[in-house]
Design a protein around this motif. Structure first.
Motif, PDB file in Angstrom:
ATOM      1  N   TYR A  24      39.624  31.650  23.984  1.00  0.00           N
ATOM      2  CA  TYR A  24      39.677  32.871  23.186  1.00  0.00           C
ATOM      3  C   TYR A  24      38.925  32.718  21.870  1.00  0.00           C
ATOM      4  CZ  TYR A  24      41.447  37.040  20.858  1.00  0.00           C
ATOM      5  OH  TYR A  24      41.537  38.244  20.203  1.00  0.00           O
ATOM      6  N   TYR A  25      39.213  31.655  21.141  1.00  0.00           N
ATOM      7  CA  TYR A  25      38.613  31.490  19.820  1.00  0.00           C
ATOM      8  C   TYR A  25      37.239  30.811  19.866  1.00  0.00           C
ATOM      9  CZ  TYR A  25      43.210  32.677  17.857  1.00  0.00           C
ATOM     10  OH  TYR A  25      44.377  33.318  17.519  1.00  0.00           O
ATOM     11  N   ASN A 293      28.680  40.056  18.239  1.00  0.00           N
ATOM     12  CA  ASN A 293      28.734  39.099  19.353  1.00  0.00           C
ATOM     13  C   ASN A 293      30.066  39.137  20.095  1.00  0.00           C
ATOM     14  OD1 ASN A 293      26.127  38.204  19.019  1.00  0.00           O
ATOM     15  ND2 ASN A 293      26.700  36.408  17.788  1.00  0.00           N
ATOM     16  N   ILE A 294      31.136  39.508  19.386  1.00  0.00           N
ATOM     17  CA  ILE A 294      32.448  39.562  20.053  1.00  0.00           C
ATOM     18  C   ILE A 294      32.911  40.995  20.250  1.00  0.00           C
ATOM     19  CG2 ILE A 294      33.150  37.263  19.262  1.00  0.00           C
ATOM     20  CD1 ILE A 294      34.860  38.630  17.117  1.00  0.00           C
ATOM     21  N   SER A 296      33.513  43.386  18.020  1.00  0.00           N
ATOM     22  CA  SER A 296      34.443  43.944  17.035  1.00  0.00           C
ATOM     23  C   SER A 296      33.731  44.956  16.140  1.00  0.00           C
ATOM     24  CB  SER A 296      35.042  42.826  16.169  1.00  0.00           C
ATOM     25  OG  SER A 296      36.033  42.126  16.871  1.00  0.00           O
ATOM     26  N   ARG A 350      40.871  35.961  15.038  1.00  0.00           N
ATOM     27  CA  ARG A 350      39.542  35.674  15.576  1.00  0.00           C
ATOM     28  C   ARG A 350      38.450  36.335  14.733  1.00  0.00           C
ATOM     29  NH1 ARG A 350      37.217  37.444  21.495  1.00  0.00           N
ATOM     30  NH2 ARG A 350      37.770  39.472  20.606  1.00  0.00           N
ATOM     31  N   ASN A 351      38.674  37.572  14.297  1.00  0.00           N
ATOM     32  CA  ASN A 351      37.679  38.222  13.442  1.00  0.00           C
ATOM     33  C   ASN A 351      37.485  37.456  12.138  1.00  0.00           C
ATOM     34  OD1 ASN A 351      37.169  40.256  15.270  1.00  0.00           O
ATOM     35  ND2 ASN A 351      38.554  41.730  14.311  1.00  0.00           N
ATOM     36  N   GLU A 354      35.474  34.317  12.910  1.00  0.00           N
ATOM     37  CA  GLU A 354      34.044  34.571  13.117  1.00  0.00           C
ATOM     38  C   GLU A 354      33.335  34.810  11.789  1.00  0.00           C
ATOM     39  OE1 GLU A 354      32.167  34.386  15.847  1.00  0.00           O
ATOM     40  OE2 GLU A 354      33.910  33.675  16.954  1.00  0.00           O
TER      41      GLU A 354
END
Length: 846
Positions: A24-25, A293-294, A296, A350-351, A354
């Motif tokens: 996930y991370y 990239n993710i 968000s 996670r945000n 990043e």
């Protein structure tokens, strides 16, 4: 055999956890398995629980013990004795040579020294998390960031370790963080509840946002009222980081915000345009790429304020670095529903992770550029100062040694150069005495901080402010000061010398005398009252023949008559001397009650000082900030304990155990009819209520007081305003925080200790009361041209001119003292603190 099976099971379980978390991370990342992972150390995946601060620090300790690329530094301690730590990560050679790197960075920030070779210097990057304790995703991201930076085998991680010294503050506000951490964990269901109304998402009062004293630490980088930021700023000036990430959370329905902020309208007036127009754009590209990239979502260039120097994202901008505010839509627990679906704690972490990695990447890629900017910033500070018509500021209060020392300490803590004033002079109608005043030149590397301390700004590119629109610290300290077109001074001041306090030799005296003009005189008074000394206060000035010769004493002077003490002379002297030492007060003595001028010491204009017994109501619906400011003031500046009683317990309070009730801003509708009657009865029999802002409105609504709101002709309103403009239109009517000049009746007990008849006050509300109908009971009212600094609409300015800042409502034998403007704002309004303390000590004399 069973043990082997158990160990295998545990290993497979931890491995499974590790794999799930990394997917996930850190998808597709390879790690050094010798570095302990967060989930292996903590026993759960990051985001599954909120991590207590002690466990977070323990993990950082484990990383530092394991790796020669990490060093854990303790830079201070919170009020609750939690360590303030910074984890330093870089390649081992850099860790071994940190002092050499630091000295080069300091050389780079000093325009008077040769420019070092910036191509060989690592970027200094500070990632600072959880200044608001209930914005927890940042602290969790700090764990993952530290792990990734030490363990990742990626090219990017290697490049950062090679070319940067990364300094991680896991939580600037550990006390508040643990308050929220415990709340979220204790209400977590093993079947998660996303309902925003669930108890997990709604903390009780006070929230984890604030520190031990209920202060918002993200407003304290300039005032330095709290130990956390005192430690942080002391550390900051040993490094001058190139980049500082300031990680926050916002409402659950928002996505992610990163700079640039709103152009012009939310930018600080002293920061070079290059910071906003060039550097911010460079870094924003890295952040956009990281979140793209993710998948968000994010937004920029709206709302968030970057103007006030006390923010963690603005202070670095005034020190030659790049401060960056980051705001993540919060889960405020483990999962919470939003307009876009459920927001999970891991998603928010996670945000933040990043963006942490992107900040380090940008700092390294733009390393030489940022080093050159740091030097350029301080060079242009001096060149701009030379073009400024103001060459110096002279300041000093002739009668208040302690407040002078407090302001000097603030300047020195911010590395502002200060010099002794070597002559008596008059400037802008104010007198400044040699030995009791100082000079700050503008032509110095900290020119922009000098402007922040002394400059009055009243013109703005915008009329909507997220927070304060004025922050002139010299006005906050009530400091007499004047701008000068030339610079002349004595020696440089590098530290505060010990005070040389006067105390009488042993002798036969009628009374001891202490001037009330000094900031810490209330501390002296409280100490001697607590030790059984009878004290009186003079309502009128006099001149006395003292052990040090004839001396003038102003209204508010404390008189300790020896003929009315219950203790022997040596005990009284010991108590007075101890009090003088801890409070920094000069004590004089007179062997006669016959004054040379003015009232004699037995005058009816001298009366006993009642020992305060103070109660403050706190809790839900009251302002945690104002309550904290009052608690902090009495606790740390006076040494007075104050009973802080929750509104829900008011039914158990016997008000007759107290003589003073403090009501911070709030709405006290939780009090029922019988409780309000108890309050009215106590007040009418001689009690003192000190009410702030909306508390006065509540008292008015209950008809406990009968003052009058200011009514003016209604503002001319247009018939139509575009819907999209509603925020700007309505926001321009608010008074977000500005500074005004007010008339002060310094013959009123509320004005004791003030030598001037004008005083700067801070206003951040649109509450307007008329001056009292009783012509003696409006001790603080605005001048005819009151605006000193900050934004206010023309219509509101007219209302201010006609209204009261402080007024007193007599009620039976008691009184309510209304502070329409907060005299204790953010623990830094030393110039108006004494108004509040006078209300406590002399309330019964009004």
């Amino acid at each position: 055999m069973k043990n082997h099976i158990l160990l295998l099971f545990i290993s497979l379980f931890v491995f499974g956890q590790t794999q799930a978390q990394r997917e996930y991370y850190f998808p597709n990342e390879n790690f050094d398995h010798q570095v302990p992972s967060p989930e292996a150390f903590l026993g759960y995946e990051i985001g599954e629980w909120h991590t207590r601060y002690d466990r977070l620090v323990a993990y950082f300790e484990a990383l530092a013990a394991h790796s020669d690329m990490a060093q854990l530094q303790v830079i201070g301690q919170t009020n609750q004795l939690r360590p303030l730590v910074v984890l330093v990560i870089s390649k081992s050679e850099n860790i071994q040579n940190l002092e050499d790197i630091r000295q080069k960075q300091l050389q780079l920030a000093n325009p008077n020294k040769p420019l070092p070779d910036v191509s060989s210097m690592p970027a200094i990057i500070n990632l600072a998390y959880s200044v608001h304790g209930n914005e927890p995703s940042g602290g969790e991201a700090s764990i993952l960031t530290a792990y990734w930076l030490l363990a990742s085998q990626s090219d990017l991680a290697k490049e950062i370790r090679e070319n940067a010294v990364v300094m991680i503050d896991p939580a600037i506000n550990p006390d508040g963080r643990d308050r929220h951490t415990n709340w979220a964990n204790m209400h977590k269901g093993f079947l998660p509840v996303a309902d925003p109304l669930d108890r997990e998402h709604n903390e009780i009062w006070p929230s984890g946002r604030v520190n031990h004293y209920w202060f918002d630490l993200n407003r304290d980088w300039l005032p330095l009222a709290q130990v956390e930021l005192q430690s942080k700023i002391s550390w900051y000036h040993t490094w001058y980081p190139n980049v500082v990430g300031d990680f926050h959370e916002m409402g659950t329905n928002s996505t992610y915000f990163f700079e640039p902020t709103k152009p012009f309208g939310s930018e600080n007036p002293v920061v070079p345009r290059k910071n906003y127009e060039d550097i911010n754009s460079k870094f924003a590209a890295y952040f956009a790429k990281a979140l793209d990239n993710i998948g968000s979502l994010y937004w920029t260039k709206e709302v968030f304020d970057n103007s006030y120097p006390g923010y963690g994202s603005t202070y670095p901008d005034i020190q030659g670095g790049l401060g960056l505010v980051f705001e993540q839509g919060s889960s405020r627990g483990h999962v919470q529903s939003s307009q876009r679906g459920d927001i999970t704690f891991p998603f928010t972490i996670r945000n933040q992770l990043e963006i942490s990695l992107a900040t380090m990447e940008a700092g390294v890629k733009e390393r030489e550029y940022m080093h050159r900017y740091l030097r350029e910033f301080f060079e242009t500070a001096i060149s701009e100062a030379r073009a400024d018509r103001v060459k110096a500021y002279v300041f000093g209060d002739e009668f208040d040694e302690s407040r002078n020392r407090l302001f000097l300490k603030l300047l020195l803590d911010h590395k502002v150069q200060v010099f002794e004033n070597n002559r008596d002079l008059t400037a802008e109608g104010k007198s400044f005495k040699k030995g009791k005043s100082w000079v700050v030149p503008t032509a110095q590397p900290q020119y922009r901080m000098v402007r922040s301390m002394f400059e009055k700004v009243t013109e703005f590119a915008d009329s909507v402010f997220y927070d304060a629109s004025s922050w002139t610290m010299a006005l906050a300290y009530g400091m007499p000061y004047a701008a000068q077109s030339t610079f002349q001074s004595g020696d440089a001041l590098t530290s505060l010398a010990d005070q040389n306090l006067h105390f009488p030799e042993a002798g036969k005296y009628v009374a001891y005398l202490v001037d009330w003009s000094d900031y810490f005189a209330p501390k002296f008074l409280h100490h001697i009252q607590s030790n059984g000394i009878h004290v009186e206060v003079a309502a009128l000035p006099f001149t006395s023949a003292t052990d040090a010769g004839a001396r003038e004493f102003a209204s508010g002077t404390l008189m300790i008559p020896m003929g009315f003490q219950q203790k022997d002379e040596s005990s009284v002297r010991k108590i007075l001397q101890d009090a003088a030492t801890i409070s920094g007060q000069h004590v004089y003595a007179s062997s006669t009650g016959f004054s040379l001028q003015g009232i004699d010491l037995g005058s009816n204009n001298i009366s006993a000082v009642r020992t305060p017994k103070v109660l403050m109501l706190v809790g839900q619906s009251t302002s945690q900030y104002e309550a904290g400011e009052i608690w902090h003031l009495l606790d740390t500046k006076v040494g007075m304990a104050i009973a802080k009683i929750d509104l829900s317990l008011f039914s158990r309070v016997n008000l007759y155990d107290y003589n003073t009730l403090v009501l911070p801003s709030g709405f006290y509708n939780a009090l029922n009819g019988s409780q309000i009657n108890h309050l009215k009865d106590w007040l009418g029999r001689g009690g003192t209520i000190i009410s702030l802002r909306t508390a006065s409105q509540w008292l008015q609504g209950q008809e406990i007081v009968k003052e009058e709101y200011l009514t003016t002709s209604p503002d001319t309103e247009p018939a139509f305003v575009p819907f999209a403009s509603r925020r700007d239109y309505e926001g321009a009517k608010a008074i977000g925080g500005s500074i005004y000049l007010a008339h002060l009746d310094n013959t009123h007990p509320l004005g004791y200790g003030y030598r001037s008849k004008e005083i700067p006050v801070y206003r951040n509300s649109s509450i307007f009361f008329k001056p009292s109908k009783n012509k003696y009971q409006t001790p603080v009212r605005y001048t005819e041209n009151p605006l000193l600094g900050g934004y206010i609409s023309d219509a509101n300015l007219e209302k201010v001119k006609q209204s009261a800042s402080v007024l007193v409502s007599p009620v039976g034998q008691g009184r309510v003292i209304h502070f329409i403007d907060n005299p204790n704002f953010r623990g830094t309004w030393f110039g108006t603190n004494k108004l509040f303390l006078n209300a406590i000590f002399f309330g019964d004399k009004m």
